[in-house]
Design a protein around this motif. Structure first.
Motif, PDB file in Angstrom:
ATOM      1  N   PRO A 119       0.829  -1.224   0.000  1.00  0.00           N
ATOM      2  CA  PRO A 119       0.000   0.000   0.000  1.00  0.00           C
ATOM      3  C   PRO A 119       0.854   1.261   0.000  1.00  0.00           C
ATOM      4  CG  PRO A 119      -0.798  -1.587   1.628  1.00  0.00           C
ATOM      5  CD  PRO A 119       0.524  -2.100   1.145  1.00  0.00           C
ATOM      6  N   GLU A 120       0.372   2.287  -0.706  1.00  0.00           N
ATOM      7  CA  GLU A 120       1.105   3.557  -0.777  1.00  0.00           C
ATOM      8  C   GLU A 120       1.339   4.151   0.604  1.00  0.00           C
ATOM      9  OE1 GLU A 120      -1.698   2.865  -2.356  1.00  0.00           O
ATOM     10  OE2 GLU A 120      -1.611   3.405  -4.486  1.00  0.00           O
ATOM     11  N   ALA A 121       0.317   4.050   1.470  1.00  0.00           N
ATOM     12  CA  ALA A 121       0.438   4.615   2.817  1.00  0.00           C
ATOM     13  C   ALA A 121       1.512   3.907   3.627  1.00  0.00           C
ATOM     14  CB  ALA A 121      -0.910   4.527   3.541  1.00  0.00           C
ATOM     15  N   VAL A 122       1.715   2.626   3.358  1.00  0.00           N
ATOM     16  CA  VAL A 122       2.758   1.872   4.074  1.00  0.00           C
ATOM     17  C   VAL A 122       4.139   2.347   3.629  1.00  0.00           C
ATOM     18  CG1 VAL A 122       3.809  -0.408   4.350  1.00  0.00           C
ATOM     19  CG2 VAL A 122       1.327  -0.148   4.486  1.00  0.00           C
ATOM     20  N   THR A 123       4.318   2.507   2.319  1.00  0.00           N
ATOM     21  CA  THR A 123       5.609   2.975   1.807  1.00  0.00           C
ATOM     22  C   THR A 123       5.951   4.349   2.369  1.00  0.00           C
ATOM     23  OG1 THR A 123       5.237   1.756  -0.254  1.00  0.00           O
ATOM     24  CG2 THR A 123       6.938   3.453  -0.276  1.00  0.00           C
ATOM     25  N   GLY A 124       5.030   5.295   2.219  1.00  0.00           N
ATOM     26  CA  GLY A 124       5.278   6.652   2.700  1.00  0.00           C
ATOM     27  C   GLY A 124       5.361   6.737   4.202  1.00  0.00           C
ATOM     28  N   GLY A 125       4.478   6.034   4.906  1.00  0.00           N
ATOM     29  CA  GLY A 125       4.465   6.080   6.363  1.00  0.00           C
ATOM     30  C   GLY A 125       5.737   5.520   6.974  1.00  0.00           C
ATOM     31  N   PHE A 126       6.245   4.430   6.393  1.00  0.00           N
ATOM     32  CA  PHE A 126       7.479   3.847   6.924  1.00  0.00           C
ATOM     33  C   PHE A 126       8.657   4.792   6.713  1.00  0.00           C
ATOM     34  CE2 PHE A 126      11.249   1.091   6.450  1.00  0.00           C
ATOM     35  CZ  PHE A 126      11.280   0.564   7.734  1.00  0.00           C
ATOM     36  N   LEU A 127       8.725   5.415   5.542  1.00  0.00           N
ATOM     37  CA  LEU A 127       9.814   6.372   5.294  1.00  0.00           C
ATOM     38  C   LEU A 127       9.725   7.566   6.248  1.00  0.00           C
ATOM     39  CD1 LEU A 127      10.038   6.375   1.393  1.00  0.00           C
ATOM     40  CD2 LEU A 127      11.625   5.343   3.018  1.00  0.00           C
ATOM     41  N   ALA A 128       8.505   8.025   6.522  1.00  0.00           N
ATOM     42  CA  ALA A 128       8.335   9.142   7.458  1.00  0.00           C
ATOM     43  C   ALA A 128       8.791   8.744   8.861  1.00  0.00           C
ATOM     44  CB  ALA A 128       6.871   9.587   7.476  1.00  0.00           C
ATOM     45  N   SER A 129       8.500   7.502   9.260  1.00  0.00           N
ATOM     46  CA  SER A 129       8.945   7.053  10.582  1.00  0.00           C
ATOM     47  C   SER A 129      10.466   6.940  10.642  1.00  0.00           C
ATOM     48  CB  SER A 129       8.295   5.704  10.933  1.00  0.00           C
ATOM     49  OG  SER A 129       8.767   4.665  10.092  1.00  0.00           O
ATOM     50  N   VAL A 130      11.084   6.589   9.528  1.00  0.00           N
ATOM     51  CA  VAL A 130      12.552   6.571   9.475  1.00  0.00           C
ATOM     52  C   VAL A 130      13.099   7.989   9.637  1.00  0.00           C
ATOM     53  CG1 VAL A 130      14.542   6.143   7.968  1.00  0.00           C
ATOM     54  CG2 VAL A 130      12.695   4.465   8.089  1.00  0.00           C
ATOM     55  N   ALA A 131      12.408   8.969   9.024  1.00  0.00           N
ATOM     56  CA  ALA A 131      12.833  10.367   9.147  1.00  0.00           C
ATOM     57  C   ALA A 131      12.769  10.836  10.600  1.00  0.00           C
ATOM     58  CB  ALA A 131      11.971  11.260   8.262  1.00  0.00           C
ATOM     59  N   THR A 132      11.704  10.473  11.333  1.00  0.00           N
ATOM     60  CA  THR A 132      11.614  10.870  12.741  1.00  0.00           C
ATOM     61  C   THR A 132      12.666  10.138  13.579  1.00  0.00           C
ATOM     62  OG1 THR A 132       9.927   9.176  13.226  1.00  0.00           O
ATOM     63  CG2 THR A 132       9.148  11.360  12.543  1.00  0.00           C
TER      64      THR A 132
END
Length: 400
Positions: free
Chosen positions: A38-51
């Motif tokens: 899912p797109e939200a999984v790809t983007g959400g995981f990258l955002a969590s890596v950023a935090t």
């Protein structure tokens, strides 16, 4: 350490940006689309890596206000209920019973793996709960509820941190393995969904603009029906909670929506009802994607730093057991059909992540391969209602 709390509206806005980030990356990497990530999984995981990088490099702890997330969850599951026709419920009765039985069996297997892993690796006995069904099937909510009891019973001071870390990692694993499993089963068995059926969640990837029910009037009408169903559902939830029946609010809203969608149109046949409309599918998809973006981007990955190799090894075994169980038990037991493949994608969410993760996995599959309405009805009932009850019994036995 600097703590930064992102306010609610900005959190909501960032979650939309995170979704588009994931959609862009999925568009650039064909494997992600082929594996139904899912797109939200790809983007959400990258955002969590950023935090996480902000925490490690700049000593900044970022948290998000997530009040809107709970409302989105109610919208999503109420939409699932509004799509549940009586004929589908009757047709799914046998499938519901089978899925419940094999999920209960895996709950036992999962806890046996946890018991064996803790014993063989010499970990504290109290951690059995958190490398088994409490954190993996129960998710963050169950973990938070039981952590104080485990900490007091077994004298484990970091019980909450370990449980949250396991639940977080399980959520990521469930998001990553569900789509590829379904894709493999569909390709190997040459399966496909029905042609022309409206998706329960979202619009198909090959959807073309056309003159139909998707317009501002249909969207507002659908939102009105959703709001009424949610208001009734929350009122019923408060009532059953007062009399001692504990269940998540979204499960009650789901059940109330099922009742409404199978009664109101019969008594008011001239009333335009949103069941199986593209407007309801679109709103459900929006709610799920923003919910999932918020959930994943708010993960505090630095809490995983306390996990030793032993715990990671147990989680690896749990994931492998889930995949093998899906291939050898879940898919054959559910009939080796297209719906069985979609449910296989969702089963990773039941056993490793959470119900919204399971639905997101199934949504990604159906957008590519076709609708599977029965799967979207029976899975939430199993994972968010029956399994919660069984999990309470299992956790109680392990913490005696």
């Amino acid at each position: 350490m600097t703590s930064l709390t992102v306010p609610a509206l900005l959190t909501f806005t960032i979650s939309i940006v995170v979704f588009f980030l994931g959609a862009g990356i999925n568009g650039l990497i064909p494997q992600l689309r082929r594996w139904n990530i899912p797109e939200a999984v790809t983007g959400g995981f990258l955002a969590s890596v950023a935090t996480w990088l902000a925490y490690e490099l700049f000593d900044v702890s970022i948290s998000f206000q997530l009040g809107a997330r709970d409302t989105l969850l109610l919208y999503f599951f109420t939409g699932i209920g509004l799509n549940a026709r009586l004929a589908d419920l009757l047709a799914g009765g046998k499938a519901l019973a089978i899925l419940l039985a094999i999920t209960l069996l895996f709950l036992v297997i999962q806890n046996l793996i946890a018991i064996g892993g803790v014993h063989l690796l010499g970990l504290p006995e109290g951690l059995t709960v958190f490398v088994g069904s409490a954190s993996l099937m129960g998710g963050h909510g169950t973990t938070i509820a039981w952590a104080p009891i485990v900490a007091q019973r077994f004298g484990i001071g970091n019980a909450l941190e370990v449980g949250i870390a396991v639940a977080t990692l399980g959520l990521v694993l469930a998001s990553l393995v569900g789509g590829p499993i379904a894709g493999y089963l569909i390709a190997r068995n040459k399966l496909s969904g029905p042609v022309g059926d409206t998706l329960v969640v979202g619009l198909p990837d090959n959807d073309k603009p056309r003159d139909d029910d998707l317009n501002h009037v249909s969207l507002l009408r659908t939102i009105l029906v959703l709001n009424v169903a949610i208001l009734v559902g929350v009122a019923v939830w408060e009532l059953v909670d007062e009399i001692g029946i504990k269940m998540p609010a979204f499960v009650v809203c789901l059940l109330v929506a099922i009742v409404l969608t199978n009664t109101v149109p019969r008594f008011l046949p001239r009333l335009e009802w949103p069941t199986r409309t593209r407007s309801l599918s679109l709103i459900s998809d929006l709610s799920l994607n923003i919910f999932l973006s918020m959930s994943l981007m708010s993960m505090q990955l630095w809490t995983l730093g306390g996990l030793g190799p032993a715990l990671i090894l147990i989680l690896a075994v749990q994931t492998l057991a889930t995949v093998v169980y899906i291939l050898l038990v879940v898919f054959p037991s559910m009939g080796r059909t297209y719906d069985a493949a979609v449910l296989s994608a969702g089963f990773t969410g039941i056993t490793l992540g959470a119900t919204p993760t399971a639905i997101a996995n199934m949504t990604a599959v159906t957008k590519t391969h076709g609708a599977a309405p029965i799967a979207f009805i029976i899975l939430p009932l199993v994972s968010a209602f029956f399994i919660d009850l069984a999990n309470v019994v299992a956790i109680g036995l392990m913490t005696r």
